[in-house]
Design an enzyme around this catalytic site. Structure first.
Site, PDB file in Angstrom:
ATOM      1  N   TYR A  98      31.680  41.520  10.881  1.00 45.84           N
ATOM      2  CA  TYR A  98      30.763  40.400  11.098  1.00 45.84           C
ATOM      3  C   TYR A  98      30.467  40.210  12.589  1.00 45.84           C
ATOM      4  CZ  TYR A  98      30.972  38.971   6.217  1.00 45.84           C
ATOM      5  OH  TYR A  98      30.843  38.934   4.846  1.00 45.84           O
ATOM      6  N   GLU A 140      35.753  36.708   0.527  1.00 43.08           N
ATOM      7  CA  GLU A 140      36.137  38.127   0.448  1.00 43.08           C
ATOM      8  C   GLU A 140      37.644  38.297   0.573  1.00 43.08           C
ATOM      9  OE1 GLU A 140      33.591  39.641   3.515  1.00 43.08           O
ATOM     10  OE2 GLU A 140      31.837  38.921   2.410  1.00 43.08           O
TER      11      GLU A 140
END
Length: 392
Positions: A98, A140
């Protein structure tokens, strides 16, 4: 929740960002893959990148998330976040990635929007990004923990125990763990990712719905051969009994809820695979509530898993099947010829619907269900490939 300052800034700049978001995502991927070509080779779907559908989906999710934060500040779009997180977990995405995405995405935003991106604007959209990223990372990580795997390490070697040609372009692969271990239990409606090494050395990944019920001794997936599909073509041409595949744990949020609500299970083409898994699960569980099964295909010959689909409907005492074919065989009812038409199908009050198939099919069925009084919250769907529902 966005801060008050960021909310005002995002609201004011959302039209400019929304108008340019596809240019931003196109430039973002160009920058990302220039800096990290391994991501295009081994993580992202090269076919979706070439077609532009992945950047459309990314643009839709960014704009949709930001709009949601501004218009509904006390809520969060959990359904959208869950769908994205399940996909990411099936690919083995990690939190560190990310940061990489953030760098190249914000470089693209600054380059496309130019002077519009003041320090205040950059800070506000940075807040949007990390709210979305933080929520996805948390989901996640929970998914990885549920499967008992390290974060990002979702892969396991499986052996092909058998292969069946279902139609001219659909094959079923029956899989077992290569280490001789047990088959993990999945939820009816979920999918797995399959990773294959292609001739150029790329390790491309695709998702395939599980077509058997939880608890089955083998895990089955049905793969449709796509004309320009790198992975489906490889599986059809090269994978036989005894072959090995790298397969992820099971993911996906299109799963049956365990209650007695009336069900409507609608599919088209290869979209019947998760529906067959659901039906097999319902039959094994002795489900007694009403189940309406709807399927659309070009013809009986192109209907994947047609025999199983029909037998499972017959096995459920309270189920009714409605198979629509554009090119039906002799004796097929005229009212089931052509595209799906629910006008002659009883949809009971309290029905919960599950849809899987091409996007135009699901939109058409959803509109018909809404017209019959099914609440939008009770209509669930699964999209093959990038989720373009929000990007439309």
């Amino acid at each position: 929740m966005l801060s008050e300052t960021a909310t005002a800034t995002v609201r004011a700049t959302l039209p400019a960002v929304g108008a340019a978001v596809e240019d931003i995502t196109a430039l973002f991927y160009e920058k990302l893959f220039a800096a990290h070509p391994e991501l295009l080779r081994d993580l992202f779907n090269r076919g979706n990148q070439a077609a532009g559908t992945q950047r459309q989906a990314l643009a839709g999710s960014i704009a949709g998330f930001a709009t949601y934060l501004v218009e509904r500040p006390d809520e969060r779009p959990d359904a959208m976040l869950s769908r994205i997180a399940h996909k990411h977990a099936s690919l083995g995405v990690t939190s560190g990635q990310y940061k990489v995405v953030h760098q190249h995405l914000f470089e693209a935003i600054a380059e496309v929007l130019g002077d519009v991106v003041t320090p205040e604007v950059a800070a506000a959209w940075d807040e949007v990004y990390w709210l979305m990223a933080g929520a996805l990372i948390a989901i996640e990580n929970r998914l990885y923990a549920e499967h008992g795997v390290l974060k990002g390490d979702t892969w396991r070697d499986w052996e092909v125990a058998g292969r069946t040609e279902e139609t001219a372009d659909v094959a079923t692969f029956r899989l077992r763990p290569a280490d001789g271990g047990s088959v993990p239990v999945h939820k009816p409606g979920q999918y797995v990712s399959v990773q294959v090494e292609l001739p150029d050395g790329a390790r491309q990944i695709r998702q395939y719905s599980i077509s058997c019920a939880p608890g089955s001794p083998l895990r089955t997936i049905a793969v449709k051969r796509i004309g320009d599909g790198e992975v489906s073509q490889h599986l059809h041409a090269h994978v036989r009994e005894g072959s090995r595949l790298r397969v992820s744990a099971s993911y996906g949020d299109l799963v049956l809820e365990d209650d007695d609500a009336p069900l409507l299970l609608a599919s088209a083409g290869i979209g019947c695979t998760p529906i067959v898994s659901m039906l097999e699960h319902l039959a094994a569980a002795g489900h007694t509530a009403p189940v309406t099964v709807v399927h659309a295909d070009r013809s009986p010959a192109t209907h994947p898993l047609r025999t199983d689909h029909g037998l499972l409907v017959e096995k459920l005492a309270t189920a009714s099947g409605h198979f629509f074919y554009e090119q039906p065989g002799p004796g097929h009812p005229a009212c089931r010829t052509g595209l799906v038409d629910l006008s002659g199908v009883d949809v009971l009050a309290g029905t919960r619907a599950y849809l899987c198939g091409p996007l135009p099919f699901m939109r058409a069925v959803r509109e018909q269900l809404l017209a019959k009084g099914v609440p939008a919250a009770d209509i669930h769907y699964e999209v093959f490939g990038p989720d373009l529902w929000m990007a439309a």
